[in-house]
Motif scaffolding. Structure first.
Motif, short mmCIF file in Angstrom:
data_model
loop_
_atom_site.label_atom_id
_atom_site.label_comp_id
_atom_site.label_asym_id
_atom_site.label_seq_id
_atom_site.Cartn_x
_atom_site.Cartn_y
_atom_site.Cartn_z
N THR B 63 -29.02 33.68 54.97
CA THR B 63 -29.37 33.90 53.54
C THR B 63 -30.48 32.65 52.96
N TYR B 64 -30.93 32.97 51.66
CA TYR B 64 -31.96 32.08 51.05
C TYR B 64 -31.08 31.43 49.94
N PRO B 65 -31.86 30.35 49.52
CA PRO B 65 -30.93 29.42 48.52
C PRO B 65 -30.71 30.16 47.16
N GLY B 69 -29.15 34.63 47.43
CA GLY B 69 -28.17 35.18 48.37
C GLY B 69 -26.95 34.00 48.26
N GLU B 70 -27.38 32.69 48.51
CA GLU B 70 -26.65 31.82 48.48
C GLU B 70 -25.41 31.69 47.53
N GLU B 71 -25.76 32.06 46.43
CA GLU B 71 -24.96 31.97 45.40
C GLU B 71 -23.67 33.24 45.48
N PRO B 80 -22.23 31.05 54.01
CA PRO B 80 -23.71 31.42 54.62
C PRO B 80 -24.31 30.05 55.22
N THR B 81 -25.15 30.32 56.05
CA THR B 81 -26.15 29.35 56.55
C THR B 81 -27.57 29.56 55.72
N VAL B 82 -27.95 28.65 54.80
CA VAL B 82 -28.97 28.72 53.77
C VAL B 82 -30.38 28.56 54.61
N SER B 85 -36.39 27.68 51.33
CA SER B 85 -36.35 26.89 50.10
C SER B 85 -37.29 27.81 49.00
N ALA B 99 -38.40 35.03 53.56
CA ALA B 99 -37.08 35.24 54.08
C ALA B 99 -36.84 36.06 55.05
#
Lengths: 549, 378
Positions: B63-65, B69-71, B80-82, B85, B99
């Motif tokens: 996912t993205y930061p 997605g991260e949150e 997740p693997t972030v 940026s 992304a």
């Protein structure tokens, strides 16, 4: 004991999704319900080799002396090379097995089944079962000479006249064994009529509506007809201009349901049939939804040439589980010659079978069809009389209006698409579309959750789902106000649960005989083995079948 | 191990509750916040992700930061693997595209995104048909078919697909809605493309018309059989855009322009992705001695609003329609599509009042090999 005696306390402690309203709110709910859950193995997995349910007595010496070895009497080509794979199990275990299965089945006699709309679930008086199952009926043989079956022929004839009176049409056949077969019969008669007129090849189009029952399009399609489907406008039914756009010299006929499963009656139906007749087509009336108009409106006055009744619905003969049905077919006098052979007639002195119908479409079922269904229907009509039949419809409509009022006023997330202010007859098609958008809970989730309150009957819609997330209840005349209140209360509760605790509904049932099944593989068409042929085509093998079978 | 790409457009839907009918463009986003809008998209995306918790041990979640997605992933109890940026100031369509591009490169099994039609277009621009995609409906405008019926349904379907319980995919429409027109209560929708979406009608099309009968693919094929069987020698067939007309080209074993007009004569491709000028030139050349018309137009309504002309197929201009003849316009549609149109009506907006008037009224629509419908064109 009435439903009011049940669960006055507001339900068992710890019941899921208790309503905020407290005990008074729960008056008609069976929150303590739990279905039997036997985890019963299939019969083939029970018993043991050599175990027997019945051991036939040895053949008496005298008989053996007279006939020889009974096995030798069977022609060799009829003998199996290997015995069939039957379960080997004794009587008490067989009995227990099926009793357990029956306990896990929520049949019509144990639950309030008014949710199964368009099926016209209604009470089937038990006394009629005595008639249908009496040896006088059950032991009849279809090849008995006419003079020995005058009783059942008289019943078939008398009831035939009643069906003609109710429809306004002239001749009848009870041969079709289901509603769909009745519609198939009518479509076949339409084809035979045009063929007799030399127009069989040029009239190749059948018109129907998207809300008509699927057999109204499926059965003419089977006969090779092209279909033209009319879609509703805001009123819920198509308009005359639309029909006229579909009509031409190619029109063979109109097959239509009215009222449709929306519960809406197309008031322009006579203009529809007139327009079809004007181009030379015939009009066939699917009267599976007769229960709202019986004794009030007839097929004849609406301009129909053919119609069918479902004796196993409207006329109280039990149905479900594909039990015996009867799609009685009625036609105009000049179409009688095309009816399935033979017809039951009377010369005033005796009753006989008229097989002299050279233009008949042939047989759609052996002999006279399911006469035990006719027997029950006849008994039911005789117990009501003509006024009683009309009262059936009036009561069914009142029941439906009452249920609709409760559902519309009390149930969140439920809407009534198409002409919401126009009265429905015996049923109504609601939509849970709003509930789905707001909570993620759709009609199939609601259907599963009501099992937890001890009812299992629920109808969404025939294909296709024109109304989003459809729900179609039909409280026929035999449901009491308490029944309807209980059902309405369950629906209200489940909708409230969907907003308050959607996971509870999404994972239901919790208290049924089986947990929620994952049905997603059903949509993987290449994984579904529907028939033995598909099984063979896919080259599948059961673990104990030799590869060369 | 299965790999899931997860992209949240955190700003999706913020215009909805404050009456802006959309969230496209920085100015709209700024106004939405001024009007007190709050971001609901992350919460709805989280609701979907919760369904994936049982897969945790076998799931690689890319996912993205932050709120992209991260949150949401962390809140759902997933690790997740972030990637990549984002700017602290806010996210944009460019972030979604970046992304999607990175996830495509890493080879995900499924791309799950949260947003609306605009987000779907951004995803489509990058991945096309290369990866199965599923939308979590969190935007204001959900006219594309690529969205699940509800966030929970999106999570459930993603899980079934990643587990292998659902393996088929359907090509479903990505719609392009003109948001500026939409704000003025005018719906202008055109087909933008198709994405491959896991096939489970109960979960994807839940609130729309759906049946369990013939599959959509089979219906399209049966419509194509009818049209091809009726084709006459020497006649030009102008095949419009969309997946239903594409079935005709597939039946003829010809290449197809999904979003354009292809021309066929005698089973051969005469012109691909033709412009109005191309079409008029071909009509000029067509033999005039042909009985009836030298040409037929085959069109299908755009899903949702049901436009057959004037949305995404302007090549079929009033002049082209007039030359072919209104009586030679053949309309085709699956019954699923007709059922989903508001009151089952189709629309025309060619820009020429006379042509529109001639097209209006009750018209036959081919819905299967031996099946048609009568539908009102307004």
């Amino acid at each position: 004991m009435s439903t009011r005696d049940i669960d006055q306390t507001g339900g068992g402690s710890g019941a899921p999704g208790a309503a905020p309203g407290g005990a008074a709110e729960n008056r008609y709910l069976r929150e303590g319900f739990h279905a039997a859950r036997w985890q019963e193995p299939v019969i083939m997995e029970q018993g043991s080799p050599g175990e027997r349910g019945v051991i036939p007595p040895p053949l008496e010496t005298g008989i053996r002396a007279a006939v020889g070895d009974p096995a030798a009497l069977i022609p060799p080509e009829l003998l199996r090379a290997t015995p069939p794979a039957l379960p080997e199990i004794a009587q008490p275990q067989v009995l227990r097995h099926f009793m357990r299965l029956s306990q896990m089945t929520m049949g019509t006699d144990v639950n309030i089944d008014l949710g199964l709309g368009t099926c016209t679930m209604k009470y089937s008086p038990k006394v009629n079962e005595f008639l249908a199952r009496s040896p006088k009926m059950a032991d009849l043989h279809p090849w008995q000479p006419e003079e020995t079956v005058q009783g059942i022929l008289e019943i078939a004839h008398r009831f035939g006249r009643m069906c003609c009176e109710i429809s306004g049409l002239d001749a009848v056949s009870f041969q079709p064994a289901s509603g769909a077969q009745g519609i198939f019969t009518n479509a076949s008669i339409i084809r035979a009529y045009h063929e007799a007129n030399g127009e069989g090849d040029t009239r190749d189009e059948i018109i129907t509506t998207i809300f008509s029952h699927p057999a109204d399009s499926a059965t003419p399609a089977v006969l090779g007809y092209k279909l033209i489907v009319l879609y509703p406008d805001e009123t819920g039914y198509p308009n005359l201009e639309q029909l006229k756009a579909a009509l031409s010299e190619r029109t063979a006929g109109l097959l239509i349901t009215n009222p449709e499963d929306t519960g809406l009656y197309n008031p322009h139906i006579k203009e529809f049939t007139d327009a079809v007749h004007a181009v030379g087509g015939l009009c066939s009336y699917d009267q599976a939804n007769l229960n709202g108009i019986m004794g009030v409106a007839r097929a004849k006055e609406a301009g129909f040439d053919l119609c069918h009744f479902n004796l196993h619905k409207t006329f109280s003969s039990p149905h479900g589980s594909m039990g015996p049905g009867c799609g009685a077919v009625m036609v105009r006098q000049d179409l009688r010659r095309f009816l399935p052979r033979p017809l039951v007639e009377s010369d005033g002195l005796r009753f006989f079978l008229d097989d002299d119908l050279p233009e008949s479409i042939g047989k759609v079922r052996s002999f006279l069809g399911n006469l035990q269904v006719v027997m029950r229907a006849y008994a039911w009509v005789m117990s009501l009389g003509a006024e009683g039949l009309r009262q059936v419809s009036e009561t069914a409509v009142i029941n439906n209006r009452y249920l609709m009022k409760r559902l519309r006023e009390e149930v969140p997330g439920l809407d009534l698409p198409y002409s919401p202010d126009t009265g429905r007859l015996d049923e109504a098609r609601f939509s849970w579309g709003r509930l789905k958008e707001e909570t993620g809970i759709g009609t199939e989730d609601v259907e599963r959750r009501i099992l937890d309150y001890g009812v299992n009957n629920y109808f969404s819609s025939h294909e296709p789902f024109v109304v989003p997330e459809p729900f179609t209840p039909e409280p026929a005349e035999s449901y009491s106000r308490a029944d309807i209140d209980e059902y309405a209360e369950i629906i209200r509760r489940v909708a409230e649960e969907a907003y308050a605790e959607p996971d509870l509904v999404a994972t239901a049932p919790h208290k049924s005989s089986a947990p929620r099944m994952d049905e997603s593989p059903l949509h993987e068409i290449d994984k579904v083995v529907t028939t033995w042929r598909v099984w063979k085509r896919l080259g599948l093998q059961s673990p104990d079948t030799p590869a060369d079978v | 191990m299965v790999s899931l790409g997860f992209i949240v457009n955190p700003l999706a839907g913020i215009g909805g509750r404050v009456g802006l009918k959309g969230s496209d463009g920085e100015e709209t986003v700024r106004r939405a916040f001024e009007l007190g809008a709050v971001c609901l998209s992350p919460q709805r995306a989280f609701e979907a992700l919760v369904s994936l918790k049982p897969l945790e041990a076998d799931l690689e979640l890319l996912t993205y930061p932050g709120a992209m997605g991260e949150e949401e992933a962390l809140a759902a109890g997933l690790q997740p693997t972030v990637l990549g940026s984002i700017d602290a100031g806010g996210t944009s369509a460019a972030d979604t595209r970046r992304a999607a591009s990175e996830m495509l490169e890493l080879g995900v099994d499924l791309l799950l995104f949260a947003g609306g039609d605009g987000t779907a277009r951004d995803v489509y621009d990058i991945v096309g048909d290369r990866v199965p995609v599923l939308g979590i409906p969190t935007g204001c405008k959900i006219h594309s078919g690529v969205f699940a019926a509800h966030p929970r349904a999106a999570g459930e379907l993603a899980r079934l697909f990643l587990e292998g319980a659902v393996t088929r995919t359907n090509e479903l429409e990505v719609m392009d809605i003109d948001e500026e027109a939409f704000r003025h209560d005018e719906l202008r929708a055109r087909l933008y493309g198709v994405l491959r979406v896991p096939h489970e009608p109960r979960l994807t099309q839940g609130s729309k018309a759906v049946g369990r009968g013939l599959s959509e693919d089979a219906t399209v094929t049966s419509i194509a059989e009818r049209v091809v069987e009726d084709m006459r020698a020497g006649v030009l067939y102008l095949i419009g855009s969309g997946t239903t007309p594409r079935g005709i080209m597939q039946k003829l074993d010809l290449p197809n322009t999904l979003l354009g007009v292809d021309v066929v004569r005698d089973g051969l491709l005469i012109a691909a992705d033709a412009t109005e000028r191309d079409l008029l030139a071909l009509l000029d050349e067509a033999p005039t001695h042909h009985p009836g018309s030298p040409a037929e137009i085959v069109v299908t309504p755009v899903g949702g609003q049901g436009f057959i002309f004037g949305r995404g197929n302007q090549q079929l201009s009033p002049e082209v329609i007039r030359r072919v003849g209104v009586g030679n316009v053949r309309m085709i549609a699956t019954s699923t599509k007709l059922v989903g149109l508001p009151f089952h009506r189709m629309r025309v907006d060619t820009g020429d009042a006379d042509v529109d008037a001639a097209l209006r009224g009750y018209r036959r629509v081919v819905t299967g090999y031996r099946e048609s419908a009568v539908v009102e064109v307004v």
